[in-house]
Design an enzyme around this catalytic site. Structure first.
Site, short mmCIF file in Angstrom:
data_model
loop_
_atom_site.label_atom_id
_atom_site.label_comp_id
_atom_site.label_asym_id
_atom_site.label_seq_id
_atom_site.Cartn_x
_atom_site.Cartn_y
_atom_site.Cartn_z
N GLY A 1 38.47 42.78 38.54
CA GLY A 1 39.01 41.66 39.31
C GLY A 1 40.12 40.92 38.57
O GLY A 1 41.13 40.54 39.17
N SER A 2 39.95 40.72 37.28
CA SER A 2 40.95 39.95 36.51
C SER A 2 42.29 40.67 36.54
O SER A 2 43.33 40.04 36.77
CB SER A 2 40.49 39.77 35.06
N ASN B 1 33.36 31.37 43.05
CA ASN B 1 32.34 31.99 42.20
C ASN B 1 31.32 31.01 41.65
O ASN B 1 30.26 31.42 41.22
CB ASN B 1 33.01 32.75 41.04
N GLN C 1 34.12 37.59 44.83
CA GLN C 1 32.76 37.16 45.18
C GLN C 1 32.38 37.56 46.61
O GLN C 1 31.21 37.56 46.96
CB GLN C 1 32.62 35.64 45.02
N SER D 1 36.14 43.53 42.72
CA SER D 1 35.60 44.02 41.46
C SER D 1 34.21 44.61 41.68
O SER D 1 33.36 43.97 42.30
CB SER D 1 35.50 42.86 40.46
N THR E 1 45.09 57.25 32.81
CA THR E 1 44.18 58.18 33.49
C THR E 1 43.07 57.40 34.18
O THR E 1 42.47 56.50 33.59
CB THR E 1 43.58 59.15 32.46
N CYS F 1 32.70 32.39 32.13
CA CYS F 1 33.82 32.09 31.24
C CYS F 1 33.73 30.68 30.69
O CYS F 1 34.17 30.41 29.58
CB CYS F 1 35.13 32.24 31.99
C1 LIG Z 1 34.12 37.90 38.35
C2 LIG Z 1 35.31 37.34 39.01
C3 LIG Z 1 36.61 37.73 38.62
C4 LIG Z 1 36.85 38.67 37.46
O1 LIG Z 1 36.47 39.98 37.76
P1 LIG Z 1 36.26 41.02 36.54
O2 LIG Z 1 36.07 42.32 37.22
O3 LIG Z 1 35.05 40.55 35.81
O4 LIG Z 1 37.50 40.97 35.73
C5 LIG Z 1 37.67 37.21 39.30
N1 LIG Z 1 37.49 36.35 40.32
C6 LIG Z 1 36.28 35.95 40.73
C7 LIG Z 1 36.15 35.02 41.89
C8 LIG Z 1 35.13 36.42 40.08
O5 LIG Z 1 33.94 36.02 40.48
#
Ligand SMILES: *Cc1c(COP(=O)(O)O)cnc(C)c1O
Length: 396
Positions: free
Chosen positions: A70-71, A151, A179, A199, A237, A324
């Protein structure tokens, strides 16, 4: 027995995801970019995964880019829109004050590069209104990014309406759906989305893999250079085992959205009712427009960190906010954004349930939290001041 109530931080993999991964950790090891038969077997699986992921969100396979999570997807979506904006002389971005740090920190970086960022107020219920977005859009706005579901407090944003406004004004719209994916319906066409992040590890898939959806015609600039993978949008890859696991997990989650929501909403409301009986407590975020799995409370007169440790002793895994912010002493930016003062924001607890959570577990959580809050208050000098009238309660 442990009770895991931190599914917003990460989830346990579902058996379907593990099963889907196994052949790719073993038998099917080819590089999808190789032209020989071993590589082509991997390439076929990758194409199949791309098509199935696209089908889950109403997209075309060509609009799906696999990322490390997600990040990365959030970073690439925002930086790509910013780069395009810069080329067009548009350097204004609209977002909200309670986005994930993957969004907020990327926006901070762009601010240092000269971008203007408007962070919309999210109100006490944790929901942005579409007209706020409409009023904030300017001639030089190059991106609106508003998360689908928060989140920490689980509130669900009116993304379809926001998307419609952006579409009408010709401004690209990104939503962090990390989320929401697998838990709320997603249809990129019906919801007017241009860019979307998800994610896998938030819907019982593996960690370290995600998706950036970019609508056809929305250019993506690679964060990682070095190869033609993902049609030049993301070099490296492909992590095929993880992609196959994610695909199985997303299909399963999407096929069960309604029944999971029914089950979880009942548990969530049972938990909210139980915790609301604790004196001087308050639910954070709208009681209805929230993820079926999310409960977030503040308890006056206690430290969230101490509460977490006590709960862990009792076998209950919870969070004080996002993973975090845990470990730092700053209160949650999300709770501050909905207007909680520092002292109150410090006493927060997030419980995020999963499909596997039972009614008995919820009862156990209510009992454990009630006991732990009472215990911590007994020892707290702040609580003594509050009960003796030396200080006034903020939460009635
Ligand atoms: C967990 C989360 C992320 C980050 O996703 P990762 O796959 O852990 O990098 C970004 N945005 C929200 C809203 C999240 O809950």
């Amino acid at each position: 027995m442990k009770i895991y109530a931190d599914n917003a931080a990460t989830t346990k993999m579902c058996p379907a995801a593990i099963e889907a991964m196994l052949p790719f950790l073993d038998r099917i090891y080819g590089n999808p970019s190789s032209l020989h038969s071993v590589g082509q077997e991997a390439a076929e699986a990758l194409a199949d995964a791309r098509q199935r992921i696209a089908a889950c969100i109403g997209a075309d396979p060509g609009e799906i880019v696999f990322t490390s999570g997600g990040s990365e997807a959030d970073n690439q979506a925002i930086l790509s829109a910013a780069r395009l904006g810069q080329q067009q002389g548009r350097q204004h971005i609209i977002s909200t004050a309670f986005e994930h740090h993957a969004v907020l920190h990327t926006l901070e970086k762009l601010k240092r590069e000269g971008f203007e960022v408007t962070l919309l107020d999210v109100h006490e219920n944790g929901i942005v209104l579409p007209h706020q977005v409409e009023e904030a859009i300017r001639e030089n706005t190059c991106l609106v990014t508003v998360m689908y579901a928060n989140n920490e407090i689980g509130t669900i944003q009116p993304i379809r309406e926001i998307g419609a406004i952006c579409r009408a004004k010709g401004v690209p719209f990104h939503t962090d759906a990390v989320q929401a994916a697998g838990h709320l319906p997603i249809h990129v066409g019906e919801q007017n989305l241009d860019l979307l992040s998800l994610s896998a590890h938030k819907f019982h898939g593996p960690k370290g893999v995600g998706v950036l959806y970019a609508r056809k015609g929305i250019p993506l600039f690679p964060l990682i250079e070095g190869g033609a993978q993902e049609r030049g949008r993301r070099a490296g890859t492909e992590n095929l085992p993880a992609i196959m696991g994610m695909t199985a997990a997303l299909e399963l989650a999407c096929s069960q959205i309604d029944e999971n929501a029914r089950h979880l909403t009942a548990l969530r409301d049972q938990l909210i009712q139980g915790l609301a009986k604790i004196p001087h407590s308050v639910l954070n975020g709208d009681p209805v427009q929230r993820l079926p799995s999310n409960v977030n409370f503040c308890f006056e007169g206690i430290e969230g960190e101490s509460l977490l440790l006590l709960l862990d002793d009792k076998g209950i895994c919870a969070s004080s906010g996002s993973a975090c912010t845990s470990g730092s002493l700053d209160p949650s930016h999300v709770l501050l954004a909905i207007g909680r003062v520092h002292d109150i924001a410090h006493g927060s607890l997030r419980l995020s349930l999963s499909e596997e959570t039972t009614e008995q577990e919820v009862e156990e959580i209510i009992r454990a939290v009630s006991e732990a809050v009472a215990y911590l208050r007994e020892m707290s000098p702040i609580w003594r001041d509050l009960t003796s009238g030396k200080k006034h309660f903020i939460i009635q």
